[in-house]
Design a protein around this motif. Structure first.
Motif, PDB file in Angstrom:
ATOM      1  N   SER A   1       0.507  -1.304   0.357  1.00 52.29           N
ATOM      2  CA  SER A   1       0.260  -0.170   0.399  1.00 52.29           C
ATOM      3  C   SER A   1       0.770   0.956  -0.092  1.00 52.29           C
ATOM      4  O   SER A   1       1.698   0.700   0.803  1.00 52.29           O
ATOM      5  N   GLU A   2       0.784   2.237  -0.681  1.00 54.05           N
ATOM      6  CA  GLU A   2       1.306   3.444  -0.874  1.00 54.05           C
ATOM      7  C   GLU A   2       0.861   4.917  -0.655  1.00 54.05           C
ATOM      8  O   GLU A   2      -0.803   4.682  -1.279  1.00 54.05           O
ATOM      9  N   VAL A   3       1.318   5.822   0.360  1.00 52.91           N
ATOM     10  CA  VAL A   3       0.702   6.895   0.335  1.00 52.91           C
ATOM     11  C   VAL A   3       1.386   7.519   0.136  1.00 52.91           C
ATOM     12  O   VAL A   3       2.512   7.678   0.286  1.00 52.91           O
ATOM     13  N   VAL A   4       1.753   9.284  -1.337  1.00 49.84           N
ATOM     14  CA  VAL A   4       2.715   9.932  -1.259  1.00 49.84           C
ATOM     15  C   VAL A   4       1.563  11.315  -0.968  1.00 49.84           C
ATOM     16  O   VAL A   4       0.428  11.389  -1.211  1.00 49.84           O
ATOM     17  N   ALA A   5       2.675  11.545  -0.295  1.00 52.58           N
ATOM     18  CA  ALA A   5       2.551  13.068   0.734  1.00 52.58           C
ATOM     19  C   ALA A   5       2.383  14.180  -0.997  1.00 52.58           C
ATOM     20  O   ALA A   5       3.249  14.321  -1.784  1.00 52.58           O
ATOM     21  N   GLU A   6       1.189  15.221  -0.322  1.00 49.68           N
ATOM     22  CA  GLU A   6       1.224  16.270  -1.955  1.00 49.68           C
ATOM     23  C   GLU A   6       2.661  17.342  -1.956  1.00 49.68           C
ATOM     24  O   GLU A   6       3.383  17.620  -0.914  1.00 49.68           O
ATOM     25  N   PRO A   7       3.032  17.556  -2.609  1.00 49.89           N
ATOM     26  CA  PRO A   7       3.733  18.368  -2.245  1.00 49.89           C
ATOM     27  C   PRO A   7       3.885  20.004  -2.038  1.00 49.89           C
ATOM     28  O   PRO A   7       2.974  20.125  -1.408  1.00 49.89           O
ATOM     29  N   GLY A   8       4.769  20.312  -1.207  1.00 52.21           N
ATOM     30  CA  GLY A   8       4.905  22.091   0.103  1.00 52.21           C
ATOM     31  C   GLY A   8       6.014  22.167   0.890  1.00 52.21           C
ATOM     32  O   GLY A   8       6.696  21.239   0.315  1.00 52.21           O
ATOM     33  N   HIS A   9       5.097  22.621   1.797  1.00 51.46           N
ATOM     34  CA  HIS A   9       6.555  22.868   2.886  1.00 51.46           C
ATOM     35  C   HIS A   9       5.989  21.707   4.124  1.00 51.46           C
ATOM     36  O   HIS A   9       5.000  20.464   3.667  1.00 51.46           O
ATOM     37  N   PRO A  10       7.762  20.929   4.197  1.00 59.48           N
ATOM     38  CA  PRO A  10       7.739  19.948   5.032  1.00 59.48           C
ATOM     39  C   PRO A  10       6.184  19.465   5.920  1.00 59.48           C
ATOM     40  O   PRO A  10       5.727  18.336   6.338  1.00 59.48           O
ATOM     41  N   LEU A  11       6.485  20.404   6.746  1.00 58.40           N
ATOM     42  CA  LEU A  11       4.923  20.194   7.061  1.00 58.40           C
ATOM     43  C   LEU A  11       3.284  19.988   7.097  1.00 58.40           C
ATOM     44  O   LEU A  11       2.984  18.960   7.104  1.00 58.40           O
ATOM     45  N   GLU A  12       3.341  20.764   5.846  1.00 63.58           N
ATOM     46  CA  GLU A  12       1.989  20.084   4.584  1.00 63.58           C
ATOM     47  C   GLU A  12       1.897  18.887   4.203  1.00 63.58           C
ATOM     48  O   GLU A  12       1.821  18.097   4.399  1.00 63.58           O
ATOM     49  N   GLN A  13       3.177  18.414   4.101  1.00 64.02           N
ATOM     50  CA  GLN A  13       3.241  17.000   3.583  1.00 64.02           C
ATOM     51  C   GLN A  13       3.270  15.703   4.253  1.00 64.02           C
ATOM     52  O   GLN A  13       2.416  15.276   4.763  1.00 64.02           O
ATOM     53  N   LEU A  14       4.220  16.089   6.151  1.00 68.68           N
ATOM     54  CA  LEU A  14       3.361  15.585   7.514  1.00 68.68           C
ATOM     55  C   LEU A  14       2.718  15.664   7.650  1.00 68.68           C
ATOM     56  O   LEU A  14       1.620  14.511   8.252  1.00 68.68           O
ATOM     57  N   ALA A  15       1.403  17.440   7.580  1.00 65.21           N
ATOM     58  CA  ALA A  15       0.057  16.829   8.227  1.00 65.21           C
ATOM     59  C   ALA A  15      -0.518  16.277   7.091  1.00 65.21           C
ATOM     60  O   ALA A  15      -1.705  14.641   7.594  1.00 65.21           O
ATOM     61  N   GLY A  16      -0.367  15.849   5.720  1.00 67.45           N
ATOM     62  CA  GLY A  16      -1.170  14.902   4.782  1.00 67.45           C
ATOM     63  C   GLY A  16      -1.497  14.017   5.477  1.00 67.45           C
ATOM     64  O   GLY A  16      -2.361  12.580   5.514  1.00 67.45           O
TER      65      GLY A  16
END
Length: 391
Positions: free
Chosen positions: A343-358
């Motif tokens: 299973s794969e979950v890919v972070a959306e681009p953005g500030h590292p904290l935004e990626q982590l939040a998603g």
């Protein structure tokens, strides 16, 4: 025998609410609001006062349990090139070198967790600067007041009644990040926090209980994880923090033990499990019917948390990013080659904290849906309650 996830239950919003008496799903959906409210609470508490004096020699962060990620996120954003070192300390005593030149941050939603409370009290006795986050009128708030530190109060009533700090992560994290930003330790200005709140809102909308399983990414992930032995792997520093959080949420919320790791350091440990007793193997029966043949034994599933992909037309490619993507691709190929489901979950681009939040929001919702689908109360483990009462 592998436990089966009740997919019909996950598709009935009324049944979901009845199976979630603590309101964990509702509390997770407030994550964006937590960010916005915490910005206001931090300002009202005067969190920037920690930067009134010279920059501290070091920062010691005390957080554990559901709030443990606070320390991990601050250490992540601190980085190797930060002006001062950040140390994570889960329990007393404080390192011997901590004194008036240092800042101690203690986080506890209840304000009663023994580790942060003891470390805050010791910091006060040594004359260190002190920032605490937790319930008002709590022992932690009292210790901070006596040490003339800064306490950011958290009202538990705005969160789930029983889910505690697991669902209040952003309430606890934002004040610490705002203080660190004021000190020049991290680059997380208010506009970034506003985008983090927006991303958390978007995840809450996409993962809402009324969204059907086949279009709800958290429900899809929960069904995939059901009956498996998860190995949660982050492909870098940011996703590694998310992997640690996901493994903790799977254990505490869905009572599903999970191994976690971060690339590149843990690559060997992870791929070594691919030829172990929980691997189905390439010759598994693809036509086996779980309804006729019965559910099989638990199988390994790789949950791969990945950073944003590389756009070949987006300009120069960073060598570290390229190596990260190539290594994660190789691990995934090895897993699929021996029959390990991925299973794969890919972070959306953005500030590292935004990626982590998603990533955190997606896996938090998935762990909660998994618990409910397995017939478990996501807000309360009786064994954890027994352990707490015995202390």
């Amino acid at each position: 025998m592998s436990p089966a996830v009740d997919e019909e239950l996950l598709d009935d919003a009324d049944d979901l609410a009845a199976a979630d008496p603590a309101g964990v799903l509702r509390a997770l959906a407030t994550a964006g609001a937590q960010v916005r409210e915490s910005v206001t609470r931090s300002e009202e508490a005067g969190v920037r006062r920690v930067a009134d004096d010279d920059r501290p020699r070091s920062v010691v962060v005390a957080s554990l349990g559901g709030s443990a990620m606070v320390a991990d996120v601050l250490a992540l954003h601190d980085g190797a090139g930060a002006p001062v070192p950040v140390t994570v300390q889960r329990a007393a005593p404080l390192p011997g070198w901590v004194g008036p030149l240092d800042l101690v941050v203690a986080v506890s939603l209840s304000g009663r967790a023994q580790g942060p409370l003891q470390l805050a009290a010791e910091a006060g006795r040594r004359g260190a600067r002190l920032l605490t986050v937790g319930a008002p009128d709590s022992p932690l708030a009292d210790v901070c007041a006596r040490a003339r530190g800064v306490h950011v109060p958290v009202e538990r009533g705005s969160l789930s009644r029983r889910a505690s700090s697991r669902t209040g992560l952003w309430t606890l994290l934002v004040p610490v990040l705002r203080a660190a930003h004021a000190l020049g330790l991290v680059d997380v200005p208010d506009p970034v926090l506003a985008r983090v709140a927006d991303r958390l809102d978007a995840e809450a909308e996409g993962c809402r209980p009324s969204s059907e399983s086949f279009v709800n990414p958290a429900k899809v992930l929960a069904v995939q994880l059901g009956g498996s032995v998860p190995v949660v792997l982050g492909d870098g520093a940011v996703t590694g923090v998310a992997a640690t959080r996901a493994a903790a949420m799977l254990a505490r919320t869905a009572r599903t033990p999970a191994v976690r790791g971060t690339l590149p350091d843990d690559a060997s440990d992870v791929v070594a499990t691919f030829d172990g007793p929980f691997t189905a193997g390439p010759d598994r029966d693809l036509f086996a019917d779980p309804f006729l043949d019965g559910p099989g034994a638990p199988k390994l599933r790789l949950l791969l948390l990945r950073g944003p992909g590389i756009d070949p037309e987006g300009g120069p490619v960073d060598a570290d990013d390229l190596a990260r993507v190539e290594l994660a691709d190789r691990v995934q190929q090895l897993a699929e080659g021996v029959g390990v489901d991925v299973s794969e979950v890919v972070a959306e681009p953005g500030h590292p904290l935004e990626q982590l939040a998603g990533l955190v929001a997606r896996t938090d919702f998935a762990a909660t849906y998994l618990a409910i689908g397995l017939g478990l109360d996501p807000g309360l483990s009786p064994h954890v309650a027994d352990l707490r009462d015995a202390r």
